[in-house]
Structures are given as structure tokens and as C-alpha cells.
Scaffold this motif. Structure first.
Motif, short mmCIF file in Angstrom:
data_model
loop_
_atom_site.label_atom_id
_atom_site.label_comp_id
_atom_site.label_asym_id
_atom_site.label_seq_id
_atom_site.Cartn_x
_atom_site.Cartn_y
_atom_site.Cartn_z
N ARG A 308 -23.61 8.71 -9.08
CA ARG A 308 -22.97 7.93 -10.16
C ARG A 308 -23.93 7.58 -11.31
O ARG A 308 -23.99 6.43 -11.76
CB ARG A 308 -22.35 6.64 -9.60
N ASP A 309 -24.63 8.55 -11.81
CA ASP A 309 -25.56 8.31 -12.92
C ASP A 309 -24.85 8.47 -14.26
O ASP A 309 -25.24 9.29 -15.09
CB ASP A 309 -26.76 9.25 -12.82
N TYR A 310 -23.78 7.73 -14.44
CA TYR A 310 -23.01 7.79 -15.68
C TYR A 310 -22.30 6.46 -15.88
O TYR A 310 -22.11 5.69 -14.92
CB TYR A 310 -21.98 8.92 -15.65
N ASP A 311 -21.91 6.21 -17.11
CA ASP A 311 -21.05 5.06 -17.40
C ASP A 311 -19.60 5.51 -17.51
O ASP A 311 -18.70 4.83 -17.02
CB ASP A 311 -21.48 4.37 -18.70
N PHE A 312 -19.44 6.69 -18.13
CA PHE A 312 -18.10 7.29 -18.21
C PHE A 312 -18.21 8.78 -17.88
O PHE A 312 -19.18 9.44 -18.25
CB PHE A 312 -17.51 7.12 -19.61
N LEU A 313 -17.18 9.27 -17.20
CA LEU A 313 -17.11 10.69 -16.86
C LEU A 313 -15.81 11.25 -17.42
O LEU A 313 -14.73 10.71 -17.16
CB LEU A 313 -17.12 10.88 -15.34
N TYR A 314 -15.91 12.32 -18.20
CA TYR A 314 -14.72 13.01 -18.68
C TYR A 314 -14.20 13.87 -17.54
O TYR A 314 -14.91 14.75 -17.04
CB TYR A 314 -15.05 13.88 -19.90
N ALA A 315 -12.97 13.60 -17.11
CA ALA A 315 -12.45 14.25 -15.91
C ALA A 315 -11.00 14.67 -16.10
O ALA A 315 -10.32 14.25 -17.04
CB ALA A 315 -12.57 13.30 -14.71
N GLY A 316 -10.53 15.49 -15.17
CA GLY A 316 -9.14 15.94 -15.17
C GLY A 316 -8.51 15.73 -13.81
O GLY A 316 -9.22 15.67 -12.80
N LEU A 317 -7.21 15.60 -13.80
CA LEU A 317 -6.48 15.41 -12.54
C LEU A 317 -5.16 16.15 -12.60
O LEU A 317 -4.40 16.00 -13.56
CB LEU A 317 -6.24 13.91 -12.28
N SER A 318 -4.91 16.96 -11.61
CA SER A 318 -3.60 17.57 -11.45
C SER A 318 -3.07 17.14 -10.10
O SER A 318 -3.82 17.11 -9.12
CB SER A 318 -3.66 19.10 -11.54
N GLY A 319 -1.80 16.78 -10.04
CA GLY A 319 -1.27 16.27 -8.79
C GLY A 319 0.15 16.72 -8.53
O GLY A 319 0.89 17.06 -9.45
#
Length: 422
Positions: A308-319
């Protein structure tokens, strides 16, 4: 039957395994303490499944879980089921039968003469596996008739050939910024812990301009994790329209330290993502925030949820289900707890209720409340929902005109498809 095999399998989607674990006798069967799966009984063509408690998505799961012949799978090792010879020539019950499989290359489907429904109008179908560059090349050469894509670049390349038409499909596939609330050491992230900071950073991004410039019709703005095109979307949810002045004011009210640096990471490697990250950085810098961006490389699961060496993570989610969208916020999710720290009295009751509710209208009401909760936490800062595209060579193929999420099972009425050329 195959439900019993699935319970013991080492390679199964968590949504399926979670639903199947609620079948009566599942635990005893899985542990080898029972010869049969107690909750599943068969009477002729009727299969009865008894659950230990309500499972809201059980019908959806079963609609996505095709029946397989017991006699061809019962002697397989569940831990190696995905390697079974069965998959080289699987047996189903549709209008086509698999006659040839070349792993990671192609499969041949031929019309099944004993199909219970209408006889298919196309005798043979070839399913091909190919890299992105091959998709573009084959489309330009008129060698593909039907294929789904997520890449807007591929869509545009295909449409250079006048034979093709693209059909956009709204699916549950979203992009967002994940806030690291616990911080790298788990003691709490003081930089972004104040909700007003996260809200300010959301207001600071002109998402409409980004969508118009970078995604050109593929991206739709979202203010919750539910795309606006879906029936579960809460139209009264809090919105975050672009407002840099409000962002600056909220940062000051939160006593944000403008000398510190916000770390923004991403794991997609395409140029579109690089451009997006650079643009978000630009917008945040315009409201006085220092930003450091970097590509996350290595074991993503470990880096996202443990290091977790971040403040924000650009991520995607498909469900496939709403449970997947919000499950990370429940305190029974170790990964979610690592990043968010949990809020048991807030998220758990609603998510628990959703998990046990099958009535669609009640599910919509629960998901509406979950969307209201999002604004009170903003652990996931919504950016866009992304359309999938179905590319059809209409000079050669006439489909039934039914297009859905190609990552799931749905009735395409493939038996009604016709080839316009011989």
C-alpha cells in the motif's frame, strides 16, 4: 453432480463458491465427511437445491453456471479440474456442439442435429483466440465476423472498414480512484483521512472534459459505483461536478498540508491510462496539490492490499453482481480491511441484507442506500463507467440484434444468425 465438484475446485470464481457454500451439506461434502451433497436432489429432469440461508444472487449464479455431465467429470481431481481433458471437447446442451479445440488458438462449433429448439441457420462457427494486433489486422482484412472489444482504438480501426458496425453495450465495468485510508503502515493516512480532502480532490477533476477528450463516447460519468444506465443507479446520489474553487476551499477547511505530496499509482499500461493519469495530476496541481505518479509493477495483489505505498490508486472493476461492487467494504473482506480499516456498523448491515435478498425491487432499494453511503466515505472515488463494444461484420453476418455483456452468459439467439455470403 458438478456443483459438488465446484465446491472442491481450486479454480472457481468467488461469487460462485460463495453461493454454492450455502447449499445444505456443503461443508461436510467439501471436507469429505459426506458421500453426497445433501442439499441437491434430482427427480427425473427436476433438480432441487436447498440452501442453509437465503442467497440473493443464487438464481443469477445458476443462470451463469451451465450443467455438465457427471459421468465425464466425477473422477477428476477437483484441484486440477481446470486441466481436465473434458475441456478439450466439452459437452453442453445448446444449438451447437464442440467438435475441435486447439488451446489458446481456436475451437470449432458445429450445429447439433438433435438440438431441442430451432435448427441453427449457420452450420459451423470458428472461435478464435488472438492478440490485439491480430484483431485489428484481421478486421481490416474482413476476416472477423463478430467480436467484443473494450479498446476504443480497436473500435475506430475496425470502423475504417465499411463492412463493420459497432454496437455499444452498457455493462458493470467502472473506473475509480481507490483511497488508501489505512496508510502504508496501517496506522491511518493523515494526508487524505479527512473526507473533505477526498471530496475536494473529486471536485478538482473535470471528468467530463477527460471523457470527451480521451474516451470520446466510451466513458460515462459516474458519481457512485453504479453506472447510470443500470436500474440500480440512485438518481438522487450526491454529485461531484467540476468545481476547482470549491475544491480549494474544502482543502483549506480541512487544513490540508499543501507541502506534502500525494502519491497516485496505476497498473494499466496503455497510453490512454498514462494520458489520464497525467491529466488528473494536472487538475490536482491546479488546486495547489503536489502529486507524484508511478506505474505499479509486480504482484498487484500484494502491492495494492499489503504494501500500500500509495494514497490513491487508479483502478477498474467489472462485476456480475452488486455484491461484488460493495463486498470490499464489508469487514469480512481481509483485503478491504487492509486498505479501508472497515466501518462495521455502517456497511455490514446493508451488504448483509443485499446478500440475502433476491427480490429485485428490494435489491434496488438496498443498492440505492449503499450509493448514499458512498458519499459519506468516498473510499472509492468514482470516475467513469466504460462501454463494451460488439463489432459485427454486417456485410457477411446478420445477427438476432441482441447484444449484451460478452463476459457473461446471455441468450444471443445464435441459432437465428445468418451468413449473408456462402
Amino acid at each position: 453432480m458438478e456443483l459438488g465438484m465446484a465446491l472442491k475446485s481450486a479454480q472457481i470464481n468467488a461469487t460462485f463458491s460463495g453461493a454454492f457454500s450455502k447449499i445444505e451439506g456443503a461443508a461436510e461434502w467439501k471436507e469429505g465427511k459426506a458421500k453426497d451433497l445433501k442439499g441437491v436432489t434430482v427427480d427425473g429432469n427436476k433438480v432441487t437445491i436447498k440452501l442453509t440461508e437465503p442467497v440473493g444472487i443464487f438464481l443469477l449464479v445458476m443462470a451463469q453456471w451451465p450443467p455438465y455431465p457427471k459421468h465425464l467429470l466425477e473422477n477428476e481431481d477437483p484441484a486440477k479440474l481446470h486441466l481436465a481433458k473434458f475441456w478439450e471437447k466439452p459437452i453442453g446442451n445448446g444449438p451447437y456442439m464442440v467438435t475441435e479445440v486447439k488451446p489458446n488458438n481456436y475451437a470449432i462449433l458445429e450445429a447439433f442435429k438433435d438440438f431441442y429448439g430451432p435448427k441453427p441457420k449457420i452450420d459451423k462457427i470458428k472461435l478464435q483466440t488472438m492478440t490485439e494486433d491480430k484483431i485489428v489486422t484481421n478486421a481490416q482484412a474482413n476476416q472477423l465476423d463478430y467480436y467484443p472489444v473494450m479498446s476504443l482504438d480497436q473500435v475506430n480501426e475496425a470502423l475504417k472498414n465499411p463492412a463493420y458496425r459497432a454496437y455499444p453495450v452498457d455493462i458493470l465495468y467502472i473506473r475509480y480512484l481507490q483511497a488508501n485510508i489505512t496508510g502504508p503502515d496501517g496506522s491511518g493516512n493523515k494526508k487524505i483521512g479527512d473526507l473533505r480532502v477526498r471530496q475536494a480532490l473529486e471536485y478538482a477533476i473535470d471528468r467530463k472534459a477527460i471523457a470527451d477528450k480521451l474516451f470520446k463516447g466510451q466513458a460515462s460519468l459516474i458519481d457512485t459505483k453504479i453506472p447510470k444506465a443500470l436500474p440500480e443507479f440512485n438518481k438522487n446520489a450526491k454529485t461531484y461536478d467540476y468545481n476547482p474553487d470549491k475544491a480549494k476551499q474544502m482543502l483549506k477547511e480541512a487544513n490540508f498540508d499543501f507541502n506534502q505530496t500525494i502519491k497516485l499509482q496505476y497498473y494499466y499500461t496503455d497510453q490512454q491510462t498514462v494520458d489520464l493519469i497525467d491529466t488528473i495530476k494536472y487538475y490536482w496541481e491546479q488546486v495547489g496539490v503536489k502529486v507524484e505518479t508511478s506505474l505499479m509493477k509486480g504482484n498487484l495483489l500484494e502491492l495494492i492490499y499489503n504494501k500500500r505505498d500509495y494514497d490513491f490508486l487508479y483502478a477498474g472493476l467489472s462485476g456480475m453482481s452488486m455484491e461484488e461492487v460493495y463486498g470490499l467494504f464489508h469487514t469480512d473482506s481481509p483485503l478491504g480491511m487492509n486498505v479501508f480499516g472497515g466501518a462495521k456498523d455502517k456497511w455490514d448491515p446493508l451488504i448483509d441484507e443485499l446478500r440475502k435478498t433476491s427480490d429485485q425491487q428490494k435489491r434496488i432499494e438496498i443498492v440505492g442506500k449503499l450509493q448514499d453511503m458512498e458519499a459519506n466515505f468516498l473510499w472509492h472515488m468514482p470516475l467513469f463507467s466504460m462501454k463494451q463494444y460488439i463489432i459485427v461484420n454486417e456485410a457477411r453476418l446478420k445477427t438476432a440484434g441482441i447484444y449484451g455483456n460478452e463476459w457473461t452468459n446471455y441468450d444471443r439467439k445464435v441459432q437465428d444468425w445468418e451468413l449473408k455470403v456462402k
